[in-house]
Design an enzyme around this catalytic site. Structure first.
Site, short mmCIF file in Angstrom:
data_model
loop_
_atom_site.label_atom_id
_atom_site.label_comp_id
_atom_site.label_asym_id
_atom_site.label_seq_id
_atom_site.Cartn_x
_atom_site.Cartn_y
_atom_site.Cartn_z
N CYS A 149 -3.20 1.80 3.85
CA CYS A 149 -4.65 1.67 3.78
C CYS A 149 -5.30 1.08 5.04
O CYS A 149 -6.33 1.61 5.49
CB CYS A 149 -5.08 0.92 2.52
SG CYS A 149 -3.95 -0.33 1.94
N ARG A 183 9.05 -1.73 2.56
CA ARG A 183 8.79 -2.96 1.83
C ARG A 183 10.11 -3.68 1.62
O ARG A 183 11.11 -3.04 1.30
CB ARG A 183 8.14 -2.67 0.47
CG ARG A 183 6.79 -2.01 0.64
CD ARG A 183 6.13 -1.79 -0.69
NE ARG A 183 4.88 -1.05 -0.48
CZ ARG A 183 4.11 -0.59 -1.45
NH1 ARG A 183 4.45 -0.81 -2.70
NH2 ARG A 183 3.00 0.07 -1.19
N GLN A 191 4.66 7.62 0.79
CA GLN A 191 3.61 7.77 -0.21
C GLN A 191 2.77 9.00 0.11
O GLN A 191 2.49 9.27 1.27
CB GLN A 191 2.69 6.55 -0.20
CG GLN A 191 3.38 5.26 -0.60
CD GLN A 191 2.40 4.11 -0.60
OE1 GLN A 191 1.78 3.83 0.42
NE2 GLN A 191 2.27 3.43 -1.73
N ASP A 215 -0.40 9.42 0.13
CA ASP A 215 -1.41 8.37 0.04
C ASP A 215 -2.77 8.91 0.48
O ASP A 215 -2.88 9.56 1.51
CB ASP A 215 -0.99 7.22 0.96
CG ASP A 215 -1.52 5.89 0.50
OD1 ASP A 215 -2.23 5.85 -0.51
OD2 ASP A 215 -1.22 4.89 1.17
N HIS A 242 -7.05 7.77 0.73
CA HIS A 242 -8.12 6.79 0.57
C HIS A 242 -9.43 7.52 0.63
O HIS A 242 -9.65 8.33 1.53
CB HIS A 242 -8.00 5.71 1.64
CG HIS A 242 -6.75 4.91 1.48
ND1 HIS A 242 -5.57 5.23 2.12
CD2 HIS A 242 -6.47 3.85 0.68
CE1 HIS A 242 -4.62 4.38 1.73
NE2 HIS A 242 -5.12 3.54 0.86
N LYS A 254 -7.80 -0.85 -11.81
CA LYS A 254 -7.07 0.38 -11.53
C LYS A 254 -6.75 1.15 -12.79
O LYS A 254 -6.80 0.60 -13.89
CB LYS A 254 -5.78 0.07 -10.78
CG LYS A 254 -4.85 -0.84 -11.56
CD LYS A 254 -3.53 -1.04 -10.83
CE LYS A 254 -2.62 -1.95 -11.65
NZ LYS A 254 -1.28 -2.08 -11.07
N HIS A 273 -8.15 3.71 -3.55
CA HIS A 273 -6.76 3.97 -3.17
C HIS A 273 -6.19 4.93 -4.20
O HIS A 273 -6.46 4.78 -5.37
CB HIS A 273 -5.86 2.73 -3.29
CG HIS A 273 -6.23 1.60 -2.43
ND1 HIS A 273 -5.50 1.27 -1.33
CD2 HIS A 273 -7.23 0.71 -2.51
CE1 HIS A 273 -6.02 0.19 -0.78
NE2 HIS A 273 -7.07 -0.17 -1.48
#
Length: 671
Positions: free
Chosen positions: A352, A381, A399, A401, A403, A483, A529
């Site tokens: 992000c 991670r 991911q 991912d 945004h 979320k 997200h």
RNA sequence: GCCGGCGUGGCGCAAUCCGGCAGCGCAGCCGACUUGUAAUCGGCAGGUUCCCGGUUCGAAUCCGGGCGUCGGCUCCA
């Protein structure tokens, strides 16, 4: 003797005062393990209803009945442990999904041999037909009874003190009833064992039809890391031997579907120790599947108005100071490397902040919004060593991912179309059962209340519009964002968390994001997200387990394997394979020096959707023969028809290859 | 991170308890066989028994540490 009138399963029933529930049900030839009284409290069959009570039967073969059975089996196990290990201190032993456990404080961890001994002792206790007898005691009596059981005293202290009791303790004490009860197990007059417990229980140990001890493990007392570690034994119990057997078969089925095992068997990926724990390499066959997943995902995102970005794997500490990751998430990050005289660079745990910098790379107008940025972003991670688990919990993963930056007015619409998009993509992968969880504002939160409420309302609108069943997990949101988590059920009924949609109320502030509004003022955008697969690794693992390795033809690493009956038929099949390959089909010709039967066996083991077999008869008529991985076969299919059939199933993403079942989604079977 | 189990050719396992020549199957390679829907036969090759250290005349085996892995717990802003 006085008679009382009760309502039994909706019908009035007159019984003599003092008649037990068990006696009443016996008169009516109803089998039950316990009863529910007046809608809430559950009682033993030895309990006698009072005038006016509404009594409902709890059958053994129900979720509640099995929970009672398992709880009783846990007691029997604790009694057996006490017999064999008199020094053991007992903690708590609740029923859980599919079984039960009981925690013990013992000097030495249990060995597999101990487990066998405990199990045989349990069989003796069951054979002795001990009754479960409830008695109510005062707090002082209870304290005296369990004077040498520190964990029971701890449970008592909390129950008496009215402190919040965790769900696993709820089974042990009786705070809801304002009375403390003890269950005595006795064969005849002799009480063999007593435990602090709210009940209810099966009437006798003889009412435990089937059980098995599963494994030993360790757990912290009350689940808190600073507490002593206890030894836990997991077991399971069922209403019949057949039900137990079915459960054990389910476990075997789950084991056969384990993606770590399939990954090795099907040559998809591996975790070389030289690279490091939780870091996978994708082999060519796994890579082929991943490429198809990514290609498909890119195409879908392109159609849905996303723009593609690429960002680096590392950033200076500055970025993660602004984002707050170093403040909130440092423990989950790989440690930094220092260069350029002390500048610290971190591998990114999330994408992000990078996408925000792209947003901020120039001034933004409301005309730019919604801005949807998408990336297959690889993150790292630091997962603690005990939690790494195949592809589903890795230390490095990618991911899918995105945004989305939008105006407040656009938020609800974006979320709604986004969730519909997510569900559509997941359906294309053959997942059909969804459940959503709306996680709302926790006690500790940042941002303004009005923003939270707007975001939660928008999320709720989206879930309702998507038609996905959902539950509200009150207070379960992240401190910076409400979320929606989307869960799926796999082919054997297991639940997996997949996609997440979050409305971030923190990052736009931290990065001081703005856009120029239509009224020429500067406004802060909303930020969503969203990961659809979650991570490619995890999603791939879920698909593997869902399909037990037999991926739908469009995803299968090898879609067609050609098998010549004798080596002289190889050229003919090579010609067909060349045509398929030119059409984009992943096809192989097995020219190894083996018999045809062996090649079929190998292809079957590799879970290849289509086997194309050809011998003299096929060549004479310009045909080819199918063997599907279901075992079905079809001979003498003209080559053009065969190619058309294969292409059709691939292009339409049908779940399986065989003609009878093509197009039908796999039926989920619950457990 | 914590508790426990496990670590032997690419894979699945045996020998480990009770220290004494590391063995089997699959996969691989070579040869023969040329077969119509789930394993053809024969041969060959392949091991620093996870790593480091210790005990011992001698360690796959016993002890200590590390790494990895499995099952839990905790964690998964």
């Amino acid at each position: 003797m006085q008679s009382v009138t009760i309502t039994l399963d909706g019908r009035p029933r007159v019984v003599a005062e003092g008649t037990t529930a068990g006696e009443i049900l016996a008169q009516d030839a109803i089998r039950a393990v316990a009863v529910r009284v007046n809608g809430t409290a559950k009682r033993d069959l030895t309990w006698s209803p009072a005038d006016g009570d509404v009594v409902e039967v709890i059958p053994l073969a129900s979720d509640e009945g099995r929970a009672i059975l398992r709880h009783s089996t846990a007691h029997v196990m604790a009694q057996a442990v006490t017999d064999l290990f008199p020094a053991a201190k007992w903690a708590s032993g609740p029923p859980i999904e599919h079984g039960f456990y009981y925690d013990f404080d013992v000097e030495h961890p249990f060995t597999p041999e101990d487990l066998q001994r405990i199990e045989s002792r349990m069989r003796q206790i069951i054979a002795a037909k001990q009754s479960f007898a409830r008695r109510v005691v005062s707090p002082d009596e209870a304290a005296a009874l369990f004077a040498d059981q520190p964990y029971k005293l701890d449970i008592l202290a909390r129950a008496v003190g009215g402190a919040a009791v965790t769900s696993e303790e709820a089974a042990d004490a009786a705070p809801g009833d304002d009375e403390i009860s003890v269950y005595d197990n006795a064969a005849g007059e002799q009480v063999a064992w007593s435990d602090l417990c709210r009940g209810p229980h099966v009437p006798s140990t003889a009412d435990i039809p089937a059980f098995a001890l599963m494994r030993t493990a360790a757990a912290y007392w009350r689940g808190e890391e600073h507490n002593p570690m206890l030894q836990r034994i997991y077991g399971t119990a069922w209403e019949s031997r057949a039900a137990l057997k079915a459960h054990l078969q389910f476990l075997a089925e789950a084991e056969a579907r384990d993606h770590r095992r399939l990954g090795a068997e099907l040559d998809l990926f591996s975790f070389p120790p030289e690279i490091g724990s939780g870091l996978a390499v994708w082999h060519p066959k796994g890579g082929a599947v991943r490429r198809v997943m990514e290609d498909y995902s890119r195409r879908m995102h392109e159609h849905a108005g996303y723009e593609f970005v690429v960002t680096p794997h590392l950033a200076k500490s500055t970025l993660f100071e602004i984002s707050g990751h170093l403040q909130w998430y440092a423990e989950g990050m790989y440690p930094p490397m220092e260069l350029d005289g002390g500048v610290r660079y971190y591998p990114k745990p999330m994408n992000c902040p990078f996408h925000i910098l792209i947003y901020r790379s120039r001034g933004r107008s409301y005309r730019d919004l919604p801005l949807r940025l998408f990336e297959f972003g690889t993150v790292y991670r630091y997962e603690r060593s005990g939690v790494v688990h195949g592809l589903t919990r890795a230390r490095g993963f990618t991911q899918d991912d995105a945004h989305i930056f939008c105006t407040p007015e656009q938020l609800a619409g974006e979320l709604t179309s986004l969730l519909a998009f997510v569900v559509q993509v997941l359906r294309d992968f053959g997942l059909t059962e969804f459940e959503a969880e709306l996680a709302t504002r926790p006690e500790k939160f940042v941002g303004e209340l009005a923003q939270w409420e707007a975001a939660e309302a928008a999320l709720r609108t989206a879930v309702e519009a998507a038609g996905v069943p959902y539950v509200v997990a009150a207070g379960e949101g992240a401190f910076y964002a409400p979320k929606v988590d989307l869960h799926v059920r796999d082919a054997i009924g297991r639940r997996w968390q997949l996609s997440t949609l979050q409305v971030d109320l923190q990052m736009p502030e931290r990065f001081d994001m703005e856009y120029q509004s239509g009224d020429n003022t500067r406004q802060r955008p909303y930020m969503i997200h969203r990961a659809l697969f979650g991570s490619e690794e995890r999603f791939f693992a879920i698909l593997l387990e869902h399909y037990a390795g037999a991926l739908p033809p469009w995803l299968a690493p090898v879609q067609v394997r050609c098998i010549p009956i004798a080596s002289r038929h190889g050229d003919y099949l090579r010609g067909i394979a060349a045509r398929l390959r030119a059409l984009g089909v992943r096809v192989e010709v097995d020219t190894s020096d083996e018999r045809m039967q062996k090649k079929i066996r190998t292809a079957q083991r590799d879970k290849v959707p289509y086997m194309l077999i050809a011998g003299d008869q096929d060549i004479e008529t310009g045909a080819v023969s199918f063997r599907y991985r279901t075992g079905e076969e079809r001979r003498g299919v003209p080559i053009d028809d065969a190619i058309a059939e294969i292409l059709h199933v691939i292009e339409t993403r049908h779940i399986d290859a065989a003609p009878a079942s093509s197009g039908s989604a796999e039926e989920g079977r619950g457990h």
